[in-house]
Design a protein around this motif. Structure first.
Motif, PDB file in Angstrom:
ATOM      1  N   MET A   1      15.842  24.656  15.260  1.00  8.75           N
ATOM      2  CA  MET A   1      15.556  23.237  15.016  1.00  8.75           C
ATOM      3  C   MET A   1      16.516  22.663  13.986  1.00  8.75           C
ATOM      4  SD  MET A   1      11.452  23.098  15.024  1.00  8.75           S
ATOM      5  CE  MET A   1      10.516  23.453  16.503  1.00  8.75           C
ATOM      6  N   GLU A   2      16.825  23.432  12.976  1.00 13.67           N
ATOM      7  CA  GLU A   2      17.759  22.974  11.951  1.00 13.67           C
ATOM      8  C   GLU A   2      19.155  22.765  12.535  1.00 13.67           C
ATOM      9  OE1 GLU A   2      18.979  22.099   7.852  1.00 13.67           O
ATOM     10  OE2 GLU A   2      17.210  21.829   9.101  1.00 13.67           O
ATOM     11  N   VAL A   3      19.616  23.708  13.361  1.00 17.72           N
ATOM     12  CA  VAL A   3      20.929  23.569  13.996  1.00 17.72           C
ATOM     13  C   VAL A   3      20.950  22.312  14.862  1.00 17.72           C
ATOM     14  CG1 VAL A   3      22.505  24.575  15.705  1.00 17.72           C
ATOM     15  CG2 VAL A   3      21.497  26.031  13.930  1.00 17.72           C
ATOM     16  N   HIS A   4      19.925  22.124  15.655  1.00 16.72           N
ATOM     17  CA  HIS A   4      19.877  20.949  16.538  1.00 16.72           C
ATOM     18  C   HIS A   4      19.799  19.655  15.730  1.00 16.72           C
ATOM     19  CE1 HIS A   4      18.405  18.191  19.675  1.00 16.72           C
ATOM     20  NE2 HIS A   4      19.063  18.987  20.508  1.00 16.72           N
ATOM     21  N   ARG A   5      19.055  19.671  14.640  1.00 14.27           N
ATOM     22  CA  ARG A   5      18.926  18.483  13.794  1.00 14.27           C
ATOM     23  C   ARG A   5      20.278  18.086  13.196  1.00 14.27           C
ATOM     24  NH1 ARG A   5      18.701  17.020   8.729  1.00 14.27           N
ATOM     25  NH2 ARG A   5      18.846  19.108   7.854  1.00 14.27           N
ATOM     26  N   ILE A   6      21.050  19.086  12.790  1.00 13.29           N
ATOM     27  CA  ILE A   6      22.321  18.798  12.117  1.00 13.29           C
ATOM     28  C   ILE A   6      23.428  18.414  13.093  1.00 13.29           C
ATOM     29  CG2 ILE A   6      24.198  19.842  10.758  1.00 13.29           C
ATOM     30  CD1 ILE A   6      22.019  21.312   9.166  1.00 13.29           C
ATOM     31  N   ILE A   7      23.597  19.159  14.182  1.00 17.59           N
ATOM     32  CA  ILE A   7      24.742  18.861  15.054  1.00 17.59           C
ATOM     33  C   ILE A   7      24.363  18.173  16.367  1.00 17.59           C
ATOM     34  CG2 ILE A   7      26.112  20.707  14.040  1.00 17.59           C
ATOM     35  CD1 ILE A   7      25.762  22.278  16.628  1.00 17.59           C
ATOM     36  N   GLY A   8      23.064  18.160  16.708  1.00 16.83           N
ATOM     37  CA  GLY A   8      22.625  17.444  17.902  1.00 16.83           C
ATOM     38  C   GLY A   8      23.084  18.069  19.204  1.00 16.83           C
ATOM     39  N   PRO A   9      22.796  17.393  20.319  1.00 14.66           N
ATOM     40  CA  PRO A   9      23.189  17.904  21.635  1.00 14.66           C
ATOM     41  C   PRO A   9      24.650  17.593  21.943  1.00 14.66           C
ATOM     42  CG  PRO A   9      22.026  15.844  21.886  1.00 14.66           C
ATOM     43  CD  PRO A   9      22.007  16.173  20.409  1.00 14.66           C
ATOM     44  N   GLY A  10      25.157  18.228  23.006  1.00 10.61           N
ATOM     45  CA  GLY A  10      26.484  17.863  23.493  1.00 10.61           C
ATOM     46  C   GLY A  10      27.612  18.811  23.148  1.00 10.61           C
TER      47      GLY A  10
END
Length: 111
Positions: free
Chosen positions: A4-13
């Motif tokens: 969740m932290e990784v996704h929060r910081i760099i997002g999708p794509g």
């Protein structure tokens, strides 16, 4: 929480390899024991095969973690981790997709 932290910081794509490397950093920062791209033995009936299964991560010495960076998870993605758990004789699997606007994950139990 780490995913969740990784996704929060760099997002999708991003490419799957980017999420993989970010997760390694996050696991180290959180003192989560992991092996990146472990070589797991696989079996057919009772015979060990020469071919090895290489998931993205083995976490806490027992959780097989596969990551994706796709628009959405598919039945093929789910079948892949279920079948991989069976032939590698592991019990718990986690499939995480970083490619969606909101982080998606599914837990699998091989009983």
């Amino acid at each position: 929480g780490a995913a969740m932290e990784v996704h929060r910081i760099i997002g999708p794509g991003h490419l799957e390899a980017v999420y993989h490397e970010c997760l390694e950093i996050e696991f180290r920062e959180r003192n989560i024991p992991f092996i990146s791209k472990p070589k797991l033995e696989i079996y057919y009936k009772e015979e060990k095969l020469k071919k090895l299964y290489t998931p993205d991560f083995m976490v806490y010495e027992e959780i097989v973690l596969e990551i994706k960076s796709a628009k959405s998870l598919t039945e093929v993605d789910e079948a892949q981790i279920i079948n991989s758990l069976e032939i590698s004789r592991h019990e718990i699997g986690l499939l995480i997709n970083f490619g969606e606007l909101s982080l998606k994950f599914k837990r699998f139990i091989n009983s």
